[in-house]
Design a protein around this motif. Structure first.
Motif, PDB file in Angstrom:
ATOM      1  N   LEU A   1       1.054  -1.064  -0.344  1.00 62.15           N
ATOM      2  CA  LEU A   1      -0.140   0.482  -0.011  1.00 62.15           C
ATOM      3  C   LEU A   1       0.806   1.254   0.061  1.00 62.15           C
ATOM      4  CD1 LEU A   1      -2.768   1.883   0.474  1.00 62.15           C
ATOM      5  CD2 LEU A   1      -2.555   1.066   2.930  1.00 62.15           C
ATOM      6  N   VAL A   2       1.891   1.012   0.383  1.00 57.51           N
ATOM      7  CA  VAL A   2       2.228   2.230   0.647  1.00 57.51           C
ATOM      8  C   VAL A   2       3.390   2.680  -0.701  1.00 57.51           C
ATOM      9  CG1 VAL A   2       4.499   3.602   2.320  1.00 57.51           C
ATOM     10  CG2 VAL A   2       2.878   2.180   3.429  1.00 57.51           C
ATOM     11  N   PHE A   3       3.960   1.827  -0.754  1.00 51.22           N
ATOM     12  CA  PHE A   3       4.831   1.719  -2.269  1.00 51.22           C
ATOM     13  C   PHE A   3       4.057   1.450  -3.577  1.00 51.22           C
ATOM     14  CE2 PHE A   3       7.698   0.590   0.813  1.00 51.22           C
ATOM     15  CZ  PHE A   3       8.654   1.678   0.805  1.00 51.22           C
ATOM     16  N   ALA A   4       2.500   1.120  -3.226  1.00 49.57           N
ATOM     17  CA  ALA A   4       1.870   0.934  -4.831  1.00 49.57           C
ATOM     18  C   ALA A   4       2.657   0.219  -5.783  1.00 49.57           C
ATOM     19  CB  ALA A   4       1.571   2.677  -4.660  1.00 49.57           C
ATOM     20  N   VAL A   5       2.764  -0.899  -4.785  1.00 49.31           N
ATOM     21  CA  VAL A   5       3.425  -2.212  -5.619  1.00 49.31           C
ATOM     22  C   VAL A   5       1.433  -2.912  -5.633  1.00 49.31           C
ATOM     23  CG1 VAL A   5       4.175  -4.324  -4.644  1.00 49.31           C
ATOM     24  CG2 VAL A   5       4.948  -1.851  -4.393  1.00 49.31           C
ATOM     25  N   PRO A   6       1.052  -4.021  -6.757  1.00 50.14           N
ATOM     26  CA  PRO A   6      -0.147  -4.047  -7.432  1.00 50.14           C
ATOM     27  C   PRO A   6       0.421  -5.406  -6.673  1.00 50.14           C
ATOM     28  CG  PRO A   6       1.436  -4.326  -9.250  1.00 50.14           C
ATOM     29  CD  PRO A   6       2.229  -3.055  -8.642  1.00 50.14           C
ATOM     30  N   GLY A   7       0.359  -6.344  -5.850  1.00 48.86           N
ATOM     31  CA  GLY A   7       0.164  -7.607  -5.382  1.00 48.86           C
ATOM     32  C   GLY A   7      -0.486  -8.196  -4.366  1.00 48.86           C
ATOM     33  N   ILE A   8      -0.362  -8.997  -4.559  1.00 47.84           N
ATOM     34  CA  ILE A   8      -2.482 -10.218  -3.949  1.00 47.84           C
ATOM     35  C   ILE A   8      -1.897  -8.847  -2.309  1.00 47.84           C
ATOM     36  CG2 ILE A   8      -0.522 -11.407  -2.704  1.00 47.84           C
ATOM     37  CD1 ILE A   8      -4.124 -11.551  -4.763  1.00 47.84           C
ATOM     38  N   GLY A   9      -2.125  -8.805  -1.643  1.00 50.73           N
ATOM     39  CA  GLY A   9      -2.257  -8.020  -0.750  1.00 50.73           C
ATOM     40  C   GLY A   9      -2.807  -6.297  -0.487  1.00 50.73           C
ATOM     41  N   ARG A  10      -2.237  -5.784  -1.769  1.00 53.73           N
ATOM     42  CA  ARG A  10      -3.032  -4.361  -1.744  1.00 53.73           C
ATOM     43  C   ARG A  10      -4.199  -4.270  -2.817  1.00 53.73           C
ATOM     44  NH1 ARG A  10      -1.744  -0.878  -6.261  1.00 53.73           N
ATOM     45  NH2 ARG A  10      -2.592   0.853  -6.056  1.00 53.73           N
ATOM     46  N   THR A  11      -4.314  -6.014  -3.654  1.00 57.34           N
ATOM     47  CA  THR A  11      -5.252  -6.069  -3.752  1.00 57.34           C
ATOM     48  C   THR A  11      -6.013  -6.863  -3.269  1.00 57.34           C
ATOM     49  OG1 THR A  11      -3.967  -7.630  -6.061  1.00 57.34           O
ATOM     50  CG2 THR A  11      -6.559  -7.958  -5.849  1.00 57.34           C
ATOM     51  N   ALA A  12      -6.358  -7.237  -1.717  1.00 58.13           N
ATOM     52  CA  ALA A  12      -7.142  -7.864  -1.660  1.00 58.13           C
ATOM     53  C   ALA A  12      -7.403  -6.247  -0.735  1.00 58.13           C
ATOM     54  CB  ALA A  12      -6.250  -9.234  -0.566  1.00 58.13           C
ATOM     55  N   LEU A  13      -6.627  -5.902  -0.497  1.00 56.17           N
ATOM     56  CA  LEU A  13      -7.002  -4.413   0.433  1.00 56.17           C
ATOM     57  C   LEU A  13      -7.969  -3.478  -0.285  1.00 56.17           C
ATOM     58  CD1 LEU A  13      -6.977  -2.370   3.301  1.00 56.17           C
ATOM     59  CD2 LEU A  13      -4.323  -1.670   2.337  1.00 56.17           C
ATOM     60  N   GLY A  14      -7.498  -3.332  -1.462  1.00 55.30           N
ATOM     61  CA  GLY A  14      -8.742  -2.576  -2.400  1.00 55.30           C
ATOM     62  C   GLY A  14      -9.899  -3.770  -2.539  1.00 55.30           C
ATOM     63  N   ALA A  15     -10.064  -4.328  -2.916  1.00 59.32           N
ATOM     64  CA  ALA A  15     -11.277  -5.196  -2.788  1.00 59.32           C
ATOM     65  C   ALA A  15     -11.873  -5.023  -1.900  1.00 59.32           C
ATOM     66  CB  ALA A  15     -10.716  -6.669  -3.356  1.00 59.32           C
ATOM     67  N   ALA A  16     -11.491  -5.473  -0.592  1.00 59.60           N
ATOM     68  CA  ALA A  16     -12.371  -4.878   0.537  1.00 59.60           C
ATOM     69  C   ALA A  16     -13.038  -3.603   0.764  1.00 59.60           C
ATOM     70  CB  ALA A  16     -11.178  -5.620   1.955  1.00 59.60           C
ATOM     71  N   ARG A  17     -12.052  -2.684   0.145  1.00 57.17           N
ATOM     72  CA  ARG A  17     -12.787  -1.174   0.473  1.00 57.17           C
ATOM     73  C   ARG A  17     -13.451  -1.122  -0.639  1.00 57.17           C
ATOM     74  NH1 ARG A  17      -6.692   2.408   0.886  1.00 57.17           N
ATOM     75  NH2 ARG A  17      -6.919   1.697   3.053  1.00 57.17           N
ATOM     76  N   SER A  18     -13.630  -1.361  -2.148  1.00 56.20           N
ATOM     77  CA  SER A  18     -14.892  -1.710  -2.673  1.00 56.20           C
ATOM     78  C   SER A  18     -15.746  -2.378  -2.363  1.00 56.20           C
ATOM     79  CB  SER A  18     -13.949  -1.322  -4.578  1.00 56.20           C
ATOM     80  OG  SER A  18     -13.227  -2.581  -4.221  1.00 56.20           O
ATOM     81  N   GLN A  19     -15.413  -3.415  -1.738  1.00 54.75           N
ATOM     82  CA  GLN A  19     -16.741  -4.164  -2.182  1.00 54.75           C
ATOM     83  C   GLN A  19     -16.844  -5.409  -2.783  1.00 54.75           C
ATOM     84  OE1 GLN A  19     -19.165  -5.304   1.233  1.00 54.75           O
ATOM     85  NE2 GLN A  19     -16.878  -4.721   1.981  1.00 54.75           N
ATOM     86  N   ASP A  20     -15.925  -5.201  -3.987  1.00 56.17           N
ATOM     87  CA  ASP A  20     -15.557  -6.651  -4.654  1.00 56.17           C
ATOM     88  C   ASP A  20     -15.539  -8.046  -3.459  1.00 56.17           C
ATOM     89  OD1 ASP A  20     -15.335  -7.830  -7.074  1.00 56.17           O
ATOM     90  OD2 ASP A  20     -13.473  -6.457  -8.076  1.00 56.17           O
ATOM     91  N   LEU A  21     -16.451  -8.595  -3.772  1.00 59.30           N
ATOM     92  CA  LEU A  21     -15.738  -9.289  -2.463  1.00 59.30           C
ATOM     93  C   LEU A  21     -16.089 -10.941  -3.046  1.00 59.30           C
ATOM     94  CD1 LEU A  21     -19.274  -9.182   0.165  1.00 59.30           C
ATOM     95  CD2 LEU A  21     -16.612  -8.276   0.286  1.00 59.30           C
ATOM     96  N   PRO A  22     -15.812 -10.918  -4.541  1.00 63.29           N
ATOM     97  CA  PRO A  22     -15.518 -12.192  -5.161  1.00 63.29           C
ATOM     98  C   PRO A  22     -13.434 -11.906  -5.122  1.00 63.29           C
ATOM     99  CG  PRO A  22     -17.647 -11.695  -6.499  1.00 63.29           C
ATOM    100  CD  PRO A  22     -17.466 -10.551  -5.753  1.00 63.29           C
ATOM    101  N   LEU A  23     -13.465 -10.741  -5.696  1.00 60.33           N
ATOM    102  CA  LEU A  23     -11.457 -10.918  -5.666  1.00 60.33           C
ATOM    103  C   LEU A  23     -11.638 -11.134  -4.360  1.00 60.33           C
ATOM    104  CD1 LEU A  23      -9.817  -9.718  -7.332  1.00 60.33           C
ATOM    105  CD2 LEU A  23     -10.044  -7.588  -7.065  1.00 60.33           C
ATOM    106  N   LEU A  24     -12.259 -10.498  -3.526  1.00 57.96           N
ATOM    107  CA  LEU A  24     -11.508 -10.284  -2.127  1.00 57.96           C
ATOM    108  C   LEU A  24     -11.404 -11.690  -2.333  1.00 57.96           C
ATOM    109  CD1 LEU A  24     -10.930  -8.830   0.764  1.00 57.96           C
ATOM    110  CD2 LEU A  24     -13.127  -8.870   0.876  1.00 57.96           C
ATOM    111  N   GLN A  25     -12.145 -13.169  -2.190  1.00 59.56           N
ATOM    112  CA  GLN A  25     -12.115 -13.776  -1.408  1.00 59.56           C
ATOM    113  C   GLN A  25     -11.304 -14.476  -2.188  1.00 59.56           C
ATOM    114  OE1 GLN A  25     -16.206 -14.572  -2.880  1.00 59.56           O
ATOM    115  NE2 GLN A  25     -17.363 -15.379  -1.001  1.00 59.56           N
ATOM    116  N   GLY A  26     -11.327 -14.372  -3.229  1.00 58.75           N
ATOM    117  CA  GLY A  26      -9.580 -14.877  -3.825  1.00 58.75           C
ATOM    118  C   GLY A  26      -8.165 -14.560  -3.855  1.00 58.75           C
TER     119      GLY A  26
END
Length: 591
Positions: A255-280
């Motif tokens: 998140l701090v360094f804007a790295v497009p990894g799985i952790g930032r993907t999960a956090l973004g999915a949680a914030r946007s309520q994109d639950l299928p992406l969050l589940q994966g």
């Protein structure tokens, strides 16, 4: 005795399976557990201008299968999962699997680089101990291990990216973009690895076989290699937990360094309520944690060899790190003085005419983007964070004492809890009940008990094997009398001190969730949230970021020095079994 051991192992295996199934069920039921209406989320993602009528929402619920009930939803998700289908993103409309795989590849690359940093740093910390047979590397390593990854990431970004301009601060476009994230992620892990080995080596080098080898003329390099081989097998499970920590720390670092990894993907999915992406994404992070634990188990068995696999191998107790009482007292005094001074001020008073003001007598730590006093927000944030951490410690103590009498159940549940860093649990809780201080406290509480339960189980076993309890049974004492008058008083005290020593570490975990937006929400004056809010203007007003960063660093230092001083006093104290008591060892306390 063997039947008891087999029963404990079978209980642990069954509990491990049940807990894993429960975690997977929670992930699969996220659309049903979510506090928000998933249909509204999908409608807004598909067409922001379309009116949210009952007909439109009902059509989306039918399309997603949300009207079929939780069991049908879970069964459909599990069936798709077995066929390699993670569903379709509610926001982008694309398949989830490619996004998860892409994010996982980036995170694995980052974690690999961080692991390299950790190994190099750990080797540098251990080398003086191997050369001299003793050293103070354990204290330095413990301090490094206690620094949260998100705090180190902010400091590295500020110093090397903003002030010195040596390295890029965001993105993932080349090897140079990997340096700062790998350092932020690898330094705490390297400190942990170095601390574990450096603490254990001196006691191993004092063993009889080392003296015999030296007398026989064996070279120093060969003795050092043998000592490392002696030290590593019992520590390998801790190394596996360090790898799990990398998976959790990667969320904040990405998140701090804007790295497009799985952790930032999960956090973004949680914030946007994109639950299928969050589940994966959560499944991928959970798989990383379980894989790390499994690999650690295999490596340990290989290092032990066939002769010791069943018997296991234990290390002599490490030498306590000597810490002068002035160190924790000084850190505690500085923190208490800062917090007390801040509590006398108003943390919510807004004055835009002095926004981003530099430190002065009126505002000793400056102001934030709204002109609010940073010192006031620091003081009030500490009060709420420490209070929440104290409640979590109390809950963890009660759970640990209860599970201490069920070692098989506790061991199986702990394996799953240890594979889930607080950040991952925080993401799941936030997706279900929404972000907030209560959700963050629940997330930390769910996984803060394994160390306490392991300590309690060891003490219960020691007390039950003591001779004075046999005498109590011989004179006709009832089990309830023995439990309430002997076992619980002997176990509760050491475990309570253990829980108290974990208080700063739990406060740091709460701050990390606040930094990620999963804990306290604006305008609450929470330390992690203060650090996150200051990132937007860190170049213009670095003092606003440095104030909570220094406070968190002092808290980490207090956690390390306080635990080391307490362990040193316990180690030096001599306790003799007396009437109705037993001599018991304190468990090593992690931060």
């Amino acid at each position: 005795m063997k039947s008891t051991a087999r029963k404990s192992v079978s209980q642990a295996g069954l509990t491990r399976f049940v807990c894993l199934v429960a975690v997977l069920a929670v992930v699969g039921l996220l659309p049903w557990l979510s506090h928000r209406d998933p249909a509204l989320t999908v409608l807004r993602a598909r067409s922001a201008e379309q009116e949210a009528t009952d007909e439109a929402l009902s059509a989306i619920r039918a399309d997603l299968g949300l009207d079929a009930g939780p069991l049908s939803l879970l069964g459909s998700w599990a069936s798709d999962l077995l066929h390699g289908d993670l569903g379709t993103s509610w926001v982008s409309g694309h398949d989830v699997l490619p996004s998860v795989v892409a994010g996982l590849q980036v995170s694995l690359g980052l974690m690999g680089a961080a692991l390299g940093v950790a190994v190099l740093l750990g080797a540098a910390l251990v080398a003086p101990v191997l050369v001299r047979g003793r050293g103070s590397a354990g204290a330095v390593a413990a301090m490094l291990a206690a620094v949260p990854e998100f705090l180190l990431a902010i400091v590295a970004l500020l110093v090397f990216g903003v002030w010195l301009g040596l390295l890029p601060t965001s993105g993932w476009q080349g090897p140079e973009y990997m340096v700062l994230p790998a350092l932020a992620l690898g330094v705490p892990a390297g400190g942990l690895l170095g601390r574990l080995v450096a603490d254990a080596l001196p006691a191993v080098l004092d063993e009889r076989w080392v003296e015999l080898w030296r007398g026989a003329g064996v070279g120093r390099a060969r003795i050092a290699g043998a000592a490392l081989r002696r030290v590593l097998p019992p520590l390998v499970p801790q190394f596996g937990m360090a790898a799990v920590g990398l998976a959790g720390g990667a969320v904040a670092v990405e998140l701090v360094f804007a790295v497009p990894g799985i952790g930032r993907t999960a956090l973004g999915a949680a914030r946007s309520q994109d639950l299928p992406l969050l589940q994966g994404s959560v499944l991928a992070l959970l798989l990383l944690g379980l894989t790390a634990g499994a690999v650690a188990s295999v490596v340990r068995r290989r290092l032990l060899g066939p002769a010791l696999r069943d018997a296991g191998l234990t290390l002599p107790p490490p030498r306590p790190v000597r810490v002068h009482p002035a160190v924790p007292l000084t850190l505690a005094s500085v923190l208490l003085l800062t917090i007390g001074w801040g509590l006398l001020r108003d943390p919510y008073a807004v004055n835009t005419t002095v926004r981003l003001a530099a430190p002065s007598w009126t505002h000793p730590l400056g102001t934030d983007a709204l002109g609010r006093d940073v010192l006031a927000r620091l003081g009030h944030g500490a009060a709420s964070t420490v209070g929440t951490a104290a409640a979590i410690c109390l809950l963890g103590l009660l759970i640990g004492l209860a599970l201490g009498f069920l070692p098989g159940v506790a061991a199986g549940a702990a394996d799953i809890a240890n594979a889930l860093p607080p950040v991952i649990v925080g993401i799941l809780v936030a997706a279900a009940v929404g972000p907030g201080n209560g959700g963050a406290a629940l997330a930390v509480a769910l996984i803060s008990w394994p160390a306490l339960s392991a300590h309690a189980a060891a003490l219960v076993q020691e007390v039950k094997a003591s001779s004075f309890l046999m005498a109590q049974r011989a004179i006709g004492a009832t089990p309830l009398w023995i439990l309430t008058r002997h076992v619980l008083p002997s176990v509760a005290g050491p475990v309570a001190r253990h829980a108290l020593l974990r208080l700063p570490g739990i406060a740091l975990a709460l701050a990390s969730l606040g930094f990620l937006g999963l804990g306290a929400q604006p305008p609450a004056p929470e330390w992690g949230l203060l650090l996150d809010e200051s990132r937007a203007y860190v170049e213009r007003a670095p003092w606003a970021a440095l104030a909570p960063a220094v406070a968190l660093a002092l808290l980490a230092g207090l956690a390390v020095s306080g635990a080391a001083y307490a362990q040193g006093r316990k180690k030096r104290a001599t306790t003799v079994p007396a009437e109705g008591r037993t001599s018991m060892k304190e468990a090593p306390v992690g931060v």
